[in-house]
Design a protein around this motif. Structure first.
Motif, PDB file in Angstrom:
ATOM      1  N   ALA A  54       0.838  -1.208   0.000  1.00 27.28           N
ATOM      2  CA  ALA A  54       0.000   0.000   0.000  1.00 27.28           C
ATOM      3  C   ALA A  54       0.871   1.256   0.000  1.00 27.28           C
ATOM      4  N   MET A  55       1.943   1.224   0.793  1.00 27.67           N
ATOM      5  CA  MET A  55       2.832   2.391   0.838  1.00 27.67           C
ATOM      6  C   MET A  55       3.537   2.596  -0.496  1.00 27.67           C
ATOM      7  N   MET A  56       3.946   1.500  -1.147  1.00 27.50           N
ATOM      8  CA  MET A  56       4.617   1.624  -2.440  1.00 27.50           C
ATOM      9  C   MET A  56       3.656   2.150  -3.505  1.00 27.50           C
ATOM     10  N   ALA A  57       2.416   1.653  -3.502  1.00 24.27           N
ATOM     11  CA  ALA A  57       1.428   2.147  -4.464  1.00 24.27           C
ATOM     12  C   ALA A  57       1.137   3.623  -4.223  1.00 24.27           C
ATOM     13  N   ALA A  58       1.059   4.017  -2.955  1.00 27.87           N
ATOM     14  CA  ALA A  58       0.813   5.420  -2.631  1.00 27.87           C
ATOM     15  C   ALA A  58       1.981   6.298  -3.082  1.00 27.87           C
ATOM     16  N   ALA A  59       3.213   5.829  -2.890  1.00 28.79           N
ATOM     17  CA  ALA A  59       4.393   6.591  -3.319  1.00 28.79           C
ATOM     18  C   ALA A  59       4.417   6.751  -4.836  1.00 28.79           C
ATOM     19  N   ASP A  60       4.102   5.676  -5.536  1.00 21.37           N
ATOM     20  CA  ASP A  60       4.069   5.704  -6.994  1.00 21.37           C
ATOM     21  C   ASP A  60       3.013   6.695  -7.487  1.00 21.37           C
ATOM     22  N   THR A  61       1.842   6.653  -6.877  1.00 22.32           N
ATOM     23  CA  THR A  61       0.748   7.541  -7.256  1.00 22.32           C
ATOM     24  C   THR A  61       1.074   8.993  -6.920  1.00 22.32           C
ATOM     25  N   ALA A  62       1.626   9.225  -5.746  1.00 20.58           N
ATOM     26  CA  ALA A  62       1.976  10.589  -5.337  1.00 20.58           C
ATOM     27  C   ALA A  62       3.019  11.193  -6.276  1.00 20.58           C
ATOM     28  N   THR A  63       3.893  10.343  -6.817  1.00 21.34           N
ATOM     29  CA  THR A  63       4.884  10.828  -7.782  1.00 21.34           C
ATOM     30  C   THR A  63       4.205  11.395  -9.022  1.00 21.34           C
ATOM     31  N   VAL A  64       3.191  10.705  -9.515  1.00 14.81           N
ATOM     32  CA  VAL A  64       2.462  11.203 -10.689  1.00 14.81           C
ATOM     33  C   VAL A  64       1.879  12.589 -10.399  1.00 14.81           C
ATOM     34  N   LEU A  65       1.359  12.769  -9.204  1.00 19.93           N
ATOM     35  CA  LEU A  65       0.766  14.058  -8.854  1.00 19.93           C
ATOM     36  C   LEU A  65       1.825  15.159  -8.778  1.00 19.93           C
ATOM     37  N   ALA A  66       2.985  14.847  -8.212  1.00 24.79           N
ATOM     38  CA  ALA A  66       4.060  15.844  -8.128  1.00 24.79           C
ATOM     39  C   ALA A  66       4.561  16.227  -9.512  1.00 24.79           C
TER      40      ALA A  66
END
Length: 135
Positions: A54-66
């Motif tokens: 879950a943390m890795m998926a969240a990090a990956d997704t947050a990168t797209v937003l940044a």
């Protein structure tokens, strides 16, 4: 880009299972984003800690937003590389993901993501990503 713009990107461009994580955009800027992963018992593994997936998926997704914020809006992109180190468990707390773009080129973006449990100054996990920008 505003947090509301980034929330719209979450709704429009991400798979339903990512949306089910309940990510909330706290802040976006020229070369960063702060995203909240709310605690959920459904995301806990044996022993009660938040699962690394879950943390890795969240990090990956947050990168797209940044990267989207830095580019002024969503552009097609894909993960080239992600490395994550887990330093301490998160139990019963939301996780704040602080994404910092370390290099933004025409076709590649490099980021560092620090994950901390809400209310803690200690890093729970650290990730780096490389993204290919296709648009």
């Amino acid at each position: 880009m505003t947090p509301e713009d980034a929330e719209a990107i979450l709704q429009e461009y991400f798979a339903p299972w990512i949306q089910q994580l309940g990510l909330r955009v706290e802040e976006v800027g020229d070369r960063h984003a702060i995203v909240r992963l709310p605690w959920s018992d459904e995301l806990a593994r044996e022993g009660g800690g938040l699962c690394g997936q879950a943390m890795m998926a969240a990090a990956d997704t947050a990168t797209v937003l940044a990267v989207s914020s830095a580019r002024g809006g969503f552009v097609p992109m894909t993960t080239v590389q992600q490395a994550t180190t887990f330093q301490r468990p998160v139990v019963g707390k939301d996780v704040l993901l602080d994404v910092r773009i370390t290099k933004l080129g025409r076709t590649l973006a490099f980021t560092e993501i620090t994950l901390t449990a809400e209310g803690s100054a200690e890093t729970a996990a650290h990730a780096t990503t490389v993204y290919a920008i296709m648009g």
